[in-house]
Scaffold this motif. Sequence first.
Motif, short mmCIF file in Angstrom:
data_model
loop_
_atom_site.label_atom_id
_atom_site.label_comp_id
_atom_site.label_asym_id
_atom_site.label_seq_id
_atom_site.Cartn_x
_atom_site.Cartn_y
_atom_site.Cartn_z
N CYS A 24 -7.64 -8.18 -3.35
CA CYS A 24 -8.18 -6.93 -3.89
C CYS A 24 -7.11 -6.20 -4.67
O CYS A 24 -7.01 -4.99 -4.62
CB CYS A 24 -8.71 -6.04 -2.75
SG CYS A 24 -10.37 -6.47 -2.22
N ASN A 25 -6.27 -6.96 -5.34
CA ASN A 25 -5.18 -6.37 -6.12
C ASN A 25 -5.27 -6.79 -7.57
O ASN A 25 -4.27 -6.94 -8.25
CB ASN A 25 -3.84 -6.79 -5.51
CG ASN A 25 -2.71 -5.92 -5.99
OD1 ASN A 25 -2.92 -4.73 -6.28
ND2 ASN A 25 -1.53 -6.50 -6.10
N SER A 240 -2.01 -4.66 0.54
CA SER A 240 -1.50 -5.40 -0.61
C SER A 240 0.00 -5.16 -0.71
O SER A 240 0.57 -4.34 0.02
CB SER A 240 -2.19 -4.94 -1.90
OG SER A 240 -1.94 -3.55 -2.11
N GLY A 241 0.63 -5.88 -1.61
CA GLY A 241 2.06 -5.70 -1.80
C GLY A 241 2.63 -6.76 -2.71
O GLY A 241 1.88 -7.50 -3.38
N VAL A 260 4.87 -3.33 0.91
CA VAL A 260 3.56 -3.57 1.47
C VAL A 260 2.90 -2.21 1.68
O VAL A 260 3.55 -1.23 2.07
CB VAL A 260 3.67 -4.36 2.80
CG1 VAL A 260 4.51 -3.64 3.83
CG2 VAL A 260 2.29 -4.66 3.36
N GLN A 261 1.61 -2.14 1.38
CA GLN A 261 0.91 -0.86 1.42
C GLN A 261 -0.55 -1.10 1.80
O GLN A 261 -1.07 -2.21 1.66
CB GLN A 261 0.99 -0.14 0.09
CG GLN A 261 0.36 -0.93 -1.07
CD GLN A 261 0.56 -0.26 -2.41
OE1 GLN A 261 1.33 0.68 -2.55
NE2 GLN A 261 -0.14 -0.76 -3.42
N GLY A 262 -1.20 -0.06 2.26
CA GLY A 262 -2.58 -0.22 2.64
C GLY A 262 -3.28 1.11 2.83
O GLY A 262 -2.66 2.18 2.79
N ALA A 263 -4.58 1.03 3.01
CA ALA A 263 -5.41 2.22 3.28
C ALA A 263 -6.44 1.86 4.33
O ALA A 263 -6.88 0.70 4.42
CB ALA A 263 -6.08 2.70 2.00
N PHE A 264 -6.83 2.84 5.12
CA PHE A 264 -7.77 2.63 6.21
C PHE A 264 -9.19 3.00 5.75
O PHE A 264 -9.38 3.68 4.73
CB PHE A 264 -7.38 3.47 7.42
CG PHE A 264 -6.03 3.10 7.99
CD1 PHE A 264 -5.92 2.11 8.95
CD2 PHE A 264 -4.87 3.76 7.56
CE1 PHE A 264 -4.68 1.77 9.47
CE2 PHE A 264 -3.64 3.43 8.08
CZ PHE A 264 -3.54 2.42 9.03
#
Length: 773
Positions: A24-25, A240-241, A260-264
């Motif tokens: 999803c990047n 993603s990252g 590295v990063q993300g969302a809930f």
Amino acid sequence: MNSFIRILSLFMIVSFGLNAQSNCNLKFSGQVLDGESKQPLPFANILIKEISRGSVASDLGKFTIESLCTGTYTVECSFIGYETVTYRVDLSINTDHNFILSAETKTMNAIVVKGEKDDNKPLISQPKSEIKGEDLVKVRGESLGEALKSVTGVYALQSGPTIFKPVIHGMHSNRILIFNNGVRQEGQQWGSEHAPEIDPFVATKLSVIKGAASIRYGSDAIGGVILVEPSELPDSPGISGEVNVVGSTNNGMGVVSGIVQGAFDKKLSGLSWRLQGTYRRAGNSKTPGYYIENSGFEEANFSSALAYRKSNYGGEIYYSQFNTRLGIFSGTHAESISDLKAAIERPQPLTPSYFSYQIDRPYQQVQHDLFKGSIFRIFKNESRIDAVFARQEDVRSEYDYVPLTGRLNPELYLKLVSHTLDLIYKHKAFNRYSGTVGFNGLTQGNVRQYEMLIPNFRNYGGGLFYIGKWTSDRLTLEAGARYDYRWLRAYTIDNNTAQVVTPTWEFHNVTGTIGSQYYIRPNLSWTANVGTAWRAPTINELMSRGVHQSAISYEIGNANLRSERAYNLSTSLHYESARWHAELGVYNNIIDGYIYLKPNLQFIHTVRGSYPTFNYTQVDARFSGIDLSATYHLTDSLSITSKASLLYAWNRTINDYLQLIPANRFENTLRYGFGNHGSFRQLYASVTNVYVMRQERVPANSDYLLPPPDYMLINANAGFSIPVGRQLMSVSFSVNNLLNLAYRDYMDRFRYFTNEPGSNYTIKVRIPFGKTI
């Protein structure tokens, strides 16, 4: 090398495993063009109908929609006066597509330029350059000062092969403000060999605002502003990252950096996070004839962020730590004045020449901690308020060359603690008029230990500003005003009475600017800005007295210095077409009371060795110049880019040239894109020649050594992307100083003693990954 290959393989294996799950990047980008003229259409709307996400094209017609998942989408492109176009895309890799729109009627040629086109820029009438995308990938692994050298009008002040400070239009250090993730960087930036304590890997874009930008950023920004900008934290659920790996041959540098990063989603919707870290290590650099002893470095940095955002309110906390240990070329140390003179006159240093990762005395050890907390609120009438608080702690230790004493403590220790507060309110727009009012506050305390160079001090400052903007279809007018107050107190010892004395200074003044931007045609714009700015003297300029080992100097301040006052005029033309991209900027900056470190052509012998002496001096000066950048696409695959940075600096007090000003610089790049071949995507190769003229414009008998001769370097780059799972891994190769030319640069403080590095071959690998949760 075996270790490097093992590390690279490990990261590739990890990345492939993550990639195999989902993606999803992805990115969908392109340009919107007029069907008849093939000229860009600015500010067209692009909408992905299935997910109701979209973008507005830039003034050059370009757009990008990021963080897209694999799938099939219907993309709609619309623009007033043109027929709407839809495009069906099967998105599995990053995709580029140009929309060609046809006018609804032959007479429908009105230019529509929305007022929001540059709303995020504090002043649109000031020249601004950016490094992002492929250009940013090319400079990955370099320090911030090195990376910015590719921008026209930006140079670097060096101390050997490892320490670089950015120079904008001839000005550096306290005349340039650097913002790291929205926070004004506060370290010991007054030193000519004190590089910015910032990891460039945190940024997805580096921006340079050229010229005085004091209204929004503060009175010190008399030379310009550098913005280190990370991407927004993700707002779509998923992780993603990317991992970046860099290896170089000249100094054996290895770099590993990951993010590295993300969302809930669901109950934690709106909450997102990011972790980032970098490790760099390099050994001694090699000139064409010898190694530069003790020129290695080691760096370890990390950062983290947590944000909560809703449509009309949100906040973020951010913490980063920067750690570095920088070796200082030991050939700059001399026990006596005669040894020092001999070292300056000698064509090659006498120090041992070999490769090593070991860092001995002299060296610098720096740790910089940054904490930031920010909140924002958007009101129903679309006005907005932002508040940013930051605390920074900068600890700098400098160790001299003292091989026989066995001393472990540093010779110079400085600890600077800074607190900053920024309050920005953008009020409701009235028809075509909008405005922003803001406040910037600063407190600082500096503690010194061991030997004296600068004293302990306290520093308080604050500024209040307003910027107004009026926009029509083609024309934008803007103006701003600012008032600043600065209070500075030093704590030092009177040499005659041995009593503590506290000299105190107060400075306050106003700043103003007026500017405009006018679209002559949709693809041709003209900007102009005129303004006045000021800068208060800093503690080193007022109170320095002592050995500055890393800068190879004995520096003497002047407590009677007054504020600098600048009168700046800049104008530029921007042109964009299917074949051309060109930008021409001209500036003239008159500075009354310009403060600089002037060689006084005397030597001094101390218990720490012998050094050339420098005095902080104040004169009236003028800086004028031209920045030119032009790219022409000879074919769809072949393009040529030319850049020129011309700078003329004049000492109006004595009617002669100014010292320590960058020489004129020219750069030409020929690039060929091979397209896609099998699994290899976006293949390209380029070759660049960089020509730097000899700095002839210096006063006679004004320095310890004449400026070095001109030089021309040949650099080359090549790269491609290759699918790995559902991602594209990018690989690039480069070589700097291909011909292994021996040369010295006038802006390198170590030019008195050694040549610049020779050929350097580098490989860079970027591995993105992503996962939906």
